[in-house]
Design a protein around this motif. Structure first.
Motif, mmCIF file in Angstrom:
data_model
loop_
_atom_site.group_PDB
_atom_site.id
_atom_site.type_symbol
_atom_site.label_atom_id
_atom_site.label_comp_id
_atom_site.label_asym_id
_atom_site.label_seq_id
_atom_site.Cartn_x
_atom_site.Cartn_y
_atom_site.Cartn_z
ATOM 1 N N GLU A 9 0.962 -1.184 -0.076
ATOM 2 C CA GLU A 9 0.003 -0.046 0.131
ATOM 3 C C GLU A 9 0.901 1.349 -0.137
ATOM 4 N N ALA A 10 1.177 1.909 -1.056
ATOM 5 C CA ALA A 10 1.940 2.793 -1.325
ATOM 6 C C ALA A 10 1.729 4.034 -2.297
ATOM 7 N N ALA A 11 1.350 4.772 -2.632
ATOM 8 C CA ALA A 11 1.289 5.899 -3.665
ATOM 9 C C ALA A 11 0.320 6.981 -3.429
ATOM 10 N N THR A 12 0.394 8.137 -4.413
ATOM 11 C CA THR A 12 -0.567 9.180 -4.155
ATOM 12 C C THR A 12 -1.354 9.846 -5.234
ATOM 13 N N SER A 13 -0.602 10.233 -6.458
ATOM 14 C CA SER A 13 -1.334 10.402 -7.610
ATOM 15 C C SER A 13 -1.525 9.359 -8.476
ATOM 16 N N PRO A 14 -2.643 9.366 -9.185
ATOM 17 C CA PRO A 14 -2.697 7.935 -10.187
ATOM 18 C C PRO A 14 -1.745 8.036 -11.306
ATOM 19 N N ASN B 240 -7.311 16.433 -18.161
ATOM 20 C CA ASN B 240 -6.854 15.107 -17.520
ATOM 21 C C ASN B 240 -6.320 14.918 -15.923
ATOM 22 N N CYS B 241 -5.409 16.067 -15.856
ATOM 23 C CA CYS B 241 -4.884 16.423 -14.570
ATOM 24 C C CYS B 241 -6.198 16.434 -13.237
ATOM 25 N N PHE B 242 -7.060 16.986 -13.560
ATOM 26 C CA PHE B 242 -8.449 16.930 -12.685
ATOM 27 C C PHE B 242 -9.196 15.688 -12.747
ATOM 28 N N ILE B 243 -9.300 15.007 -13.960
ATOM 29 C CA ILE B 243 -10.158 13.856 -13.725
ATOM 30 C C ILE B 243 -9.124 12.740 -12.966
ATOM 31 N N THR B 244 -7.910 12.746 -13.284
ATOM 32 C CA THR B 244 -7.096 11.926 -12.547
ATOM 33 C C THR B 244 -6.902 11.948 -11.087
ATOM 34 N N ALA B 245 -6.966 13.146 -10.745
ATOM 35 C CA ALA B 245 -7.016 13.420 -8.933
ATOM 36 C C ALA B 245 -8.400 12.987 -8.537
ATOM 37 N N SER B 246 -9.393 13.373 -9.665
ATOM 38 C CA SER B 246 -10.902 12.751 -9.222
ATOM 39 C C SER B 246 -10.963 11.392 -8.972
ATOM 40 N N TYR B 247 -10.114 10.791 -9.854
ATOM 41 C CA TYR B 247 -10.036 9.089 -10.062
ATOM 42 C C TYR B 247 -9.638 8.704 -8.539
ATOM 43 N N LEU C 26 -18.926 0.889 -11.246
ATOM 44 C CA LEU C 26 -19.154 1.801 -12.461
ATOM 45 C C LEU C 26 -18.849 3.275 -12.483
ATOM 46 N N PRO C 27 -19.287 3.900 -11.290
ATOM 47 C CA PRO C 27 -18.852 5.388 -11.062
ATOM 48 C C PRO C 27 -17.445 5.711 -11.303
ATOM 49 N N VAL C 28 -16.474 4.380 -10.592
ATOM 50 C CA VAL C 28 -15.129 4.837 -10.708
ATOM 51 C C VAL C 28 -14.613 4.342 -12.179
ATOM 52 N N ASN C 29 -15.266 3.450 -12.756
ATOM 53 C CA ASN C 29 -14.913 3.447 -14.038
ATOM 54 C C ASN C 29 -15.232 4.384 -14.999
ATOM 55 N N ILE C 30 -16.489 5.301 -14.825
ATOM 56 C CA ILE C 30 -16.713 6.249 -15.839
ATOM 57 C C ILE C 30 -15.514 7.420 -15.868
ATOM 58 N N ILE C 31 -15.124 7.553 -14.565
ATOM 59 C CA ILE C 31 -13.708 8.645 -14.368
ATOM 60 C C ILE C 31 -12.650 7.915 -15.155
ATOM 61 N N PHE C 32 -12.643 6.754 -14.938
ATOM 62 C CA PHE C 32 -11.167 5.947 -15.220
ATOM 63 C C PHE C 32 -11.262 6.160 -16.928
ATOM 64 N N VAL C 33 -12.344 5.998 -17.454
ATOM 65 C CA VAL C 33 -12.250 6.054 -19.040
ATOM 66 C C VAL C 33 -12.092 7.414 -19.401
ATOM 67 N N GLY C 34 -12.591 8.609 -18.566
ATOM 68 C CA GLY C 34 -12.356 9.851 -18.816
ATOM 69 C C GLY C 34 -10.962 10.266 -18.855
ATOM 70 N N MET C 35 -10.045 9.486 -18.045
ATOM 71 C CA MET C 35 -9.025 9.891 -17.507
ATOM 72 C C MET C 35 -8.039 9.368 -18.849
ATOM 73 N N LEU C 36 -8.552 7.965 -19.227
ATOM 74 C CA LEU C 36 -7.585 7.538 -20.358
ATOM 75 C C LEU C 36 -7.979 8.353 -21.963
ATOM 76 N N ILE C 37 -9.117 8.657 -21.899
ATOM 77 C CA ILE C 37 -9.519 9.292 -23.086
ATOM 78 C C ILE C 37 -8.863 10.818 -23.197
ATOM 79 N N THR C 38 -8.641 11.543 -21.976
ATOM 80 C CA THR C 38 -8.254 13.045 -22.120
ATOM 81 C C THR C 38 -6.749 12.498 -22.152
ATOM 82 N N SER C 39 -6.115 11.722 -21.702
ATOM 83 C CA SER C 39 -4.578 11.452 -21.707
ATOM 84 C C SER C 39 -4.410 11.202 -23.449
#
Length: 399
Positions: free
Chosen positions: A24-29, A249-256, A165-178
């Motif tokens: 268990e170790a890390a901060t931003s995705p 993407n930075c805001f979505i990543t932090a939200s994730y 599912l709600p987490v996954n929606i954010i996850f997809v947004g993170m990948l697409i914006t990247s």
């Protein structure tokens, strides 16, 4: 990006961000993953606290993209916790720590460079389809390994899917914006700009979870912001569209990252065993991303482009995009292997240092026009990332 893993007790890296999909170790995705964020909420973090978990979660990622930002969180990790035991029954190999470290660095760097080559080198204008295809590759490989008994995964019940599912929606947004930002921004600047996600995540931890960061952490975060601003100002290939996508993407990543902390406990309770390992999260994220990806491909009208582009009639192009999906998943496996062979501290620092050769390779391979001022800004940001990793590990070990 699409494979980028993901993967997760979480944090971002820069790859990745991810994840990486354990200690268990890390901060931003990272995206593709990359391209993985926090410890158990009981301890002040979400179950996604480890760099490894984040890497896997983001594939990534991301897979990619997040290749790296989550590598920056906790220094305290029990290396064997929730590790698929049968996965690590490897033949006796000398210097496994070195070999696993090289495998992790090569896979995480290659993922971003290959995605950049697909989007910029080939001029491929269907980033969502690329993510979708990488998801399908990951689902195929993990499902095959799971059904054959090589790796353990939890059954994907309706209850678990509903929670995730709600987490996954954010996850997809993170990948697409990247994916969209990578098309317009060079790899070195993308790596520096992804540091902003660490700043947003740390601020969110303080505001929502009342987590205290010491002075060195805030100093390093400030240096990251300065380097990002200076890099953008001096970027000879500055592209407003790319920078806009990356800021989003930075805001979505932090939200994730922050949302994962809130959801992980409920997700564990939704499984039959009461546990949710990294490979299950990889499979869960990728499977749920497929229908969302199909909807977005249709919504963004990429089908018309896909029918017209000659790229999909080139066997070599299919080979390259398939390799990108395999590399995204490789980040998850090599992250787990590397962390098992070393420690969370070594993992985090290597993840941060890994951005340096990635940035250099991105500049040289894609012949990026740069200046002395921009190069210094990039170097400054990379060193700030290393300083942040050390400060974060020190802060967590003290607390």
């Amino acid at each position: 990006m699409g494979s980028r893993i993901p993967p997760l007790d979480i944090n971002v890296g820069s790859d990745a961000s991810s994840a990486k999909n354990a200690p268990e170790a890390a901060t931003s995705p990272l995206v593709n993953g990359e391209k993985s964020m926090f410890r158990d909420q009981v301890r002040g973090y979400s179950s996604l606290g480890s760099p490894l978990r984040r890497e896997i979660g983001n594939r990534s990622i991301t897979r990619s993209f997040c290749v790296d930002d989550a590598d920056l969180e906790d220094g305290k990790a029990s290396k064997d916790k929730e590790m698929p035991s049968n996965f690590f029954k490897l033949p006796k190999i000398q210097n496994q720590a070195l070999l696993s470290g090289l495998a992790y660095c090569i896979s995480s760097c290659s993922m971003i460079l290959v995605n950049k080559y697909i989007l910029s080198g080939y001029g491929f204008n269907a980033g969502i389809f690329l993510m979708l295809y990488q998801n399908i590759v990951s689902v195929t490989i993990v499902s095959t390994l799971s059904l054959s008994g090589v790796v353990p995964t939890e059954p994907l019940t309706f209850k678990l899917i509903k929670v995730w599912l709600p987490v996954n929606i954010i996850f997809v947004g993170m990948l697409i914006t990247s994916m969209f930002s990578l098309k317009y921004i060079n790899v070195a600047m993308l790596t520096i700009l992804k540091n902003v996600a660490n700043v947003i995540t740390a601020s969110g931890e303080t505001y929502f979870f009342k987590k205290q960061h010491d002075k060195q952490v805030w100093i390093s975060l400030t240096l990251m912001i300065i380097s990002a601003i200076a890099g953008g100002i001096t970027d000879l290939s500055f592209h407003a569209v790319g920078y806009t996508w990356q800021i989003l993407n930075c805001f979505i990543t932090a939200s994730y990252s922050l949302t994962l902390r809130h959801v992980m406990d409920r997700a564990k309770q939704a499984t039959k065993s009461g546990n949710l390992n990294e490979l299950t999260m990889v499979l869960l994220n990728n499977i749920l991303s497929v229908p969302l990806g199909i909807i977005l491909v249709l919504g963004f009208n990429e089908v018309e482009y896909l029918l017209e582009t000659p790229l999909l009639r080139m066997p070599m192009f299919w080979l390259v995009i398939t390799a990108s999906g395999v590399l995204g998943l490789a980040i998850s496996f090599t992250s787990m292997w590397f962390l098992h062979q070393t420690s969370a501290t070594t993992y985090s620092l290597v993840g941060s240092l890994n951005k340096i050769p990635l940035s250099v390779a991105g500049i040289l391979l894609f012949k990026v026009r740069t200046s002395m001022e921009n190069s210094l800004s990039i170097l400054f940001g990379l060193l700030a990332g290393v300083f942040f990793a050390r400060a974060k590990l020190r802060n967590n070990s003290q607390s």
